[in-house]
Write a protein that holds these residues in place. Structure first.
Motif, PDB file in Angstrom:
ATOM      1  N   ARG A  23       7.534  49.684   9.810  1.00 23.98           N
ATOM      2  CA  ARG A  23       6.590  48.796   9.110  1.00 23.98           C
ATOM      3  C   ARG A  23       7.272  47.481   8.751  1.00 23.98           C
ATOM      4  O   ARG A  23       6.697  46.408   8.881  1.00 23.98           O
ATOM      5  CB  ARG A  23       6.063  49.495   7.858  1.00 23.98           C
ATOM      6  N   ASP A  24       8.542  47.564   8.277  1.00 29.20           N
ATOM      7  CA  ASP A  24       9.302  46.354   7.954  1.00 29.20           C
ATOM      8  C   ASP A  24       9.479  45.476   9.188  1.00 29.20           C
ATOM      9  O   ASP A  24       9.316  44.259   9.121  1.00 29.20           O
ATOM     10  CB  ASP A  24      10.676  46.714   7.376  1.00 29.20           C
TER      11      ASP A  24
ATOM     12  N   ASP B 204       6.157  43.864  10.137  1.00 28.32           N
ATOM     13  CA  ASP B 204       5.852  42.758   9.236  1.00 28.32           C
ATOM     14  C   ASP B 204       6.652  41.511   9.597  1.00 28.32           C
ATOM     15  O   ASP B 204       6.114  40.398   9.566  1.00 28.32           O
ATOM     16  CB  ASP B 204       6.117  43.150   7.782  1.00 28.32           C
ATOM     17  N   CYS B 205       7.920  41.682   9.958  1.00 23.07           N
ATOM     18  CA  CYS B 205       8.749  40.538  10.369  1.00 23.07           C
ATOM     19  C   CYS B 205       8.190  39.878  11.626  1.00 23.07           C
ATOM     20  O   CYS B 205       8.111  38.649  11.713  1.00 23.07           O
ATOM     21  CB  CYS B 205      10.195  40.980  10.616  1.00 23.07           C
TER      22      CYS B 205
ATOM     23  N   ASN C  67       4.870  38.100  10.765  1.00 23.74           N
ATOM     24  CA  ASN C  67       5.132  36.875  10.007  1.00 23.74           C
ATOM     25  C   ASN C  67       5.650  35.766  10.911  1.00 23.74           C
ATOM     26  O   ASN C  67       5.268  34.602  10.766  1.00 23.74           O
ATOM     27  CB  ASN C  67       6.114  37.136   8.867  1.00 23.74           C
TER      28      ASN C  67
END
Length: 76
Positions: A19-20, A23-24, A27
């Motif tokens: 998930r991290d 998200d990166c 973004n």
């Protein structure tokens, strides 16, 4: 992975680290970067992550999304 019909959401979930990473990537796309590279060890779900990212990018879009390649690295 299958889509749940009404909402169109993927039935599987990402792990916290995935998930991290997602998200990166999302973004960076939002900031105008058109190319991304995600480096993860073998067996940590790179393909699973790519499918989720592609789904999130194209969820509200009528265009197409091309996943150029996902490849692992052999060690040893």
């Amino acid at each position: 992975m299958q889509l749940d019909p009404p909402g169109g959401r993927l039935s599987s979930k990402l792990w916290t680290r995935q998930r991290d990473a997602a998200d990166c990537v999302l973004n960076a796309f939002a900031m105008g970067r058109t190319r991304q590279q995600v480096i993860m060890p073998c067996g940590t779900g790179k393909t699973h992550l790519a499918v989720h990212i592609a789904h999130e990018i194209t969820a509200n879009c009528r265009g197409s999304f091309n996943l150029i390649g996902v490849r692992g690295v052999e060690l040893g």
